[in-house]
Enzyme design. Structure first.
Site, PDB file in Angstrom:
ATOM      1  N   ASP A   1     -16.142 -11.285 -24.029  1.00  0.00           N
ATOM      2  CA  ASP A   1     -16.881 -11.382 -22.772  1.00  0.00           C
ATOM      3  C   ASP A   1     -18.347 -11.747 -22.991  1.00  0.00           C
ATOM      4  O   ASP A   1     -18.879 -12.643 -22.336  1.00  0.00           O
ATOM      5  CB  ASP A   1     -16.772 -10.069 -21.976  1.00  0.00           C
ATOM      6  CG  ASP A   1     -15.323  -9.721 -21.667  1.00  0.00           C
ATOM      7  OD1 ASP A   1     -14.479 -10.634 -21.731  1.00  0.00           O
ATOM      8  OD2 ASP A   1     -15.041  -8.553 -21.379  1.00  0.00           O
TER       9      ASP A   1
ATOM     10  N   HIS B   1       8.151  -7.642  -3.561  1.00  0.00           N
ATOM     11  CA  HIS B   1       6.883  -7.958  -4.236  1.00  0.00           C
ATOM     12  C   HIS B   1       6.995  -9.254  -5.048  1.00  0.00           C
ATOM     13  O   HIS B   1       7.536  -9.232  -6.157  1.00  0.00           O
ATOM     14  CB  HIS B   1       6.471  -6.802  -5.147  1.00  0.00           C
ATOM     15  CG  HIS B   1       6.037  -5.599  -4.379  1.00  0.00           C
ATOM     16  ND1 HIS B   1       4.746  -5.426  -3.935  1.00  0.00           N
ATOM     17  CD2 HIS B   1       6.738  -4.531  -3.928  1.00  0.00           C
ATOM     18  CE1 HIS B   1       4.655  -4.300  -3.261  1.00  0.00           C
ATOM     19  NE2 HIS B   1       5.853  -3.733  -3.237  1.00  0.00           N
TER      20      HIS B   1
ATOM     21  N   CYS C   1       5.080  -6.299   1.828  1.00  0.00           N
ATOM     22  CA  CYS C   1       5.416  -4.880   1.926  1.00  0.00           C
ATOM     23  C   CYS C   1       4.600  -4.203   3.028  1.00  0.00           C
ATOM     24  O   CYS C   1       4.784  -4.503   4.196  1.00  0.00           O
ATOM     25  CB  CYS C   1       5.220  -4.235   0.556  1.00  0.00           C
ATOM     26  SG  CYS C   1       6.067  -2.680   0.431  1.00  0.00           S
ATOM     27  N   TYR C   2       3.636  -3.332   2.702  1.00  0.00           N
ATOM     28  CA  TYR C   2       2.822  -2.715   3.748  1.00  0.00           C
ATOM     29  C   TYR C   2       2.194  -3.786   4.639  1.00  0.00           C
ATOM     30  O   TYR C   2       2.132  -3.646   5.863  1.00  0.00           O
ATOM     31  CB  TYR C   2       1.708  -1.851   3.141  1.00  0.00           C
ATOM     32  CG  TYR C   2       0.901  -1.102   4.190  1.00  0.00           C
ATOM     33  CD1 TYR C   2       1.240   0.190   4.551  1.00  0.00           C
ATOM     34  CD2 TYR C   2      -0.172  -1.722   4.842  1.00  0.00           C
ATOM     35  CE1 TYR C   2       0.525   0.859   5.540  1.00  0.00           C
ATOM     36  CE2 TYR C   2      -0.876  -1.066   5.827  1.00  0.00           C
ATOM     37  CZ  TYR C   2      -0.531   0.226   6.171  1.00  0.00           C
ATOM     38  OH  TYR C   2      -1.223   0.883   7.147  1.00  0.00           O
TER      39      TYR C   2
ATOM     40  N   GLY D   1       0.839  -1.196   0.000  1.00  0.00           N
ATOM     41  CA  GLY D   1       0.000   0.000   0.000  1.00  0.00           C
ATOM     42  C   GLY D   1       0.869   1.239   0.000  1.00  0.00           C
ATOM     43  O   GLY D   1       2.050   1.171   0.338  1.00  0.00           O
TER      44      GLY D   1
ATOM     45  N   LYS E   1      -9.620 -11.606 -17.366  1.00  0.00           N
ATOM     46  CA  LYS E   1      -9.745 -11.811 -18.817  1.00  0.00           C
ATOM     47  C   LYS E   1      -9.141 -13.146 -19.279  1.00  0.00           C
ATOM     48  O   LYS E   1      -9.726 -13.854 -20.103  1.00  0.00           O
ATOM     49  CB  LYS E   1      -9.042 -10.652 -19.536  1.00  0.00           C
ATOM     50  CG  LYS E   1      -9.366 -10.546 -21.002  1.00  0.00           C
ATOM     51  CD  LYS E   1     -10.663  -9.812 -21.192  1.00  0.00           C
ATOM     52  CE  LYS E   1     -10.976  -9.528 -22.624  1.00  0.00           C
ATOM     53  NZ  LYS E   1     -12.202  -8.708 -22.736  1.00  0.00           N
TER      54      LYS E   1
ATOM     55  N   GLU F   1       4.602 -10.712  -6.513  1.00  0.00           N
ATOM     56  CA  GLU F   1       3.558 -10.762  -7.540  1.00  0.00           C
ATOM     57  C   GLU F   1       3.988 -10.176  -8.873  1.00  0.00           C
ATOM     58  O   GLU F   1       3.331 -10.400  -9.886  1.00  0.00           O
ATOM     59  CB  GLU F   1       2.285 -10.069  -7.027  1.00  0.00           C
ATOM     60  CG  GLU F   1       2.372  -8.555  -6.832  1.00  0.00           C
ATOM     61  CD  GLU F   1       2.962  -8.138  -5.481  1.00  0.00           C
ATOM     62  OE1 GLU F   1       3.716  -8.932  -4.889  1.00  0.00           O
ATOM     63  OE2 GLU F   1       2.703  -7.008  -5.034  1.00  0.00           O
TER      64      GLU F   1
END
Ligand code: XMP
Length: 520
Positions: A224, A166, A81-82, A54, A366, A168
């Site tokens: 979609d 991080h 992290c945060y 964050g 997606k 991710e």
């Protein structure tokens, strides 16, 4: 029952990436804002919690906090992290406010064998201000880097961990493995989030929501709406009424492609409404882009109403809302996300039709929508096609929209697309150096001017086609595609030779910003 990981969002720009990496490990994950109602956070399917990064400082007076229900549960927790700093402070450790931000690649060294981090040295992406001064009692330091003596901490017995970096982002090459170890090895998730289980779950929930009622589902030819319709069809069979509105603003062969793609699924039950004359006469003489969009939106509403009246008593409408829209409108950054959506809903489904919505893709990213579409047997070409705006060719036929000008544009666009496909440039690929090749979106635009040319010995005074091709992954920013010169020459040549009404072709070399992808 599908295993679930809760991702608590503290406002990081990477929160959605965490959810995607977890889903890539075939584990279902759900993002909730850190201040969501406590009763909304955990349920019997939750197997673990990830706390996002964050932008704020954990030592600020009103810094966001981890809800007590999470800390008091026996669930494994991973703070990033945060999230790590909040864990530290709330569990009695100490965090030092940053003198400066550490940002970029770093090498960390694992210190203690543990089930989360691979052994030895790891390259990781750091982006943090505050740092840990002292870990909470009972916790160990698991890794350090040159700049962060405490780069990872853990309480192995309680299955709780904190990472300063991080995992991710792609810049942390082993990051996906670390997240996979957390959700599978540490949280014990089965990895049961697969296209087959998504389809089964979705069918059950559509059946439960709709019961015996009739449902209207509009297909546009985009990914979609196609996948949402296919799911509704699997769940409800003949209760689904599908409609495809031919606005007259479609690309060459598009109506036929949609009819062919849906025939195996819907047979004769796909209603194709030829509304092209109504759209084109409503647009007659209109040149202003926003007026075009407004007229198209209104004409769509009228067409839907007419279709619904024809079918009689319709209560539900299928809509292809996907997870990023849901996340962006539920938490941090909501207002901006909503603004972007309203712009892009033009030409989509009207909101004031008083239907109850069936949204089978609400929980999917997606790439998951595409995987489900493939598993449902929709054609590959439909699943992987580039985005096409709701208002269609109206916003690519600059100036007045006439049958003749639309035909010219359709022909030019078809030549460009065909050549891109033949050259393998119709999809985006990453080369070994990480550069994006090919195109994310590519199309022709017909300009509202004529220019002088010479054909044989004859002077000509004809239309101009612009070619637009971009590379992007998020469509919020985009670079113009560096298509090979010989390729562009071939396309231009074909366009002026095969379309008598065009005597000049130009290539758009602006990025977004400052330009947009579309010209109107
Ligand atoms: P821009 O032109 O804003 O486009 O850079 C970004 C992406 O959105 C698509 N786009 C639209 N889609 N209705 C839509 O459904 C619209 O009015 C619209 N305008 C732009 C565009 O094709 C690109 O993918």
């Amino acid at each position: 029952m599908i295993d679930k990981i809760l991702i608590l969002d503290f406002g990081s720009q990477y929160t959605q990436l965490i959810a995607r990496r977890v889903r890539e490990a075939h584990v279902y994950s759900e993002i909730k804002p850190w201040n969501a109602a406590e009763t909304d956070l955990l349920d019997t399917e939750t197997r673990g919690v990830i706390l996002s990064g964050g932008p704020l400082s954990v030592v600020a007076p009103d810094a966001p906090k981890i809800p007590a229900a999470i800390l008091q549960s026996n669930l494994p927790i991973l703070g990033i992290c945060y999230g790590m700093q909040a864990l530290t402070v709330q569990l009695g450790g100490e965090v030092a406010p940053a003198q400066e931000r550490e940002y970029g690649l770093a090498t960390i060294q694992a210190l203690v064998p543990n089930p989360l981090l691979p052994e030895g040295e790891l390259t990781v992406w750091m982006s943090h201000g505050d740092r840990i001064k002292r870990q909470p009692a009972g916790w160990q330091v698991l890794a350090r880097s040159a700049n962060s003596p405490i780069a990872a901490i853990g309480n192995l017995e309680q299955r709780r961990y904190g990472l300063q970096f991080h995992p991710e982002v792609r810049h942390t090459p082993q990051g996906a493995l670390i997240l996979q170890r957390f959700v599978i090895d540490i949280c014990g998730c089965k990895g049961d989030w697969t296209p087959a289980s998504i389809i089964a779950q979705s069918i059950a929930s559509i059946q439960q929501q709709v019961g015996e009622a009739k449902v209207l589902s509009a297909v546009s030819g985009g990914v979609d709406s196609s996948v949402a319709t296919a799911l509704a069809q699997r769940a409800l069979g003949e209760q689904v009424y599908s409609v495809f509105i031919d606005t007259g603003l479609l690309r060459k062969g598009e109506r036929h492609q949609v009819e062919t793609a849906f025939h195996p699924l819907l047979g004769e039950r796909l209603m194709v409404v030829d509304a092209s004359e109504r759209f084109l006469s409503a647009l007659q003489g209109v040149t202003d882009p926003e007026t075009k969009r407004k007229i198209i939106g209104e004409t769509f509403i009228r067409e839907f109403e007419a279709t619904a009246r024809q079918i009689g008593q319709i209560d539900f409408l299928v809509q292809g809302t996907i997870y990023p829209d849901v996340v962006e409108s539920q938490g941090i950054g909501a207002s901006q996300a909503q603004r972007i959506k309203s712009h892009h809903n033009v030409g989509g489904l009207p909101s004031d039709l008083h239907f109850k919505l069936v949204e089978p893709l609400r929980l999917l990213f997606k790439d998951e929508v595409r995987a489900v579409g493939e598993a449902l047997g929709l054609p590959h070409s439909l699943i992987w096609r580039q985005p096409f705006p709701g208002p269609g060719l109206a916003v690519r036929c600059l100036g007045e929209i006439t049958h003749e000008r639309l035909d010219t544009l359709r022909e030019a666009d078809a030549i460009f697309t065909q050549e891109l496909e033949q050259a393998g440039l119709l999809q985006l690929q990453e080369d070994p150096s990480g550069k994006l090749q090919g195109t994310s979106q590519a199309f022709a635009v017909l300009l509202p001017i004529k220019t002088v040319g010479v054909m044989g010995d004859q002077r000509s005074y004809q239309e101009v086609v612009a070619l637009r091709a971009v590379t992007t992954t998020d469509f919020m920013t985009a670079d113009w595609a560096r298509l090979p010169q010989e390729f562009l020459a071939r396309v231009a040549n074909r366009i002026v030779n095969e379309i008598p009404r065009v005597n000049r072709v130009v290539y758009d070399i602006t990025s977004k910003p400052p330009a947009t992808i579309e010209w109107e």
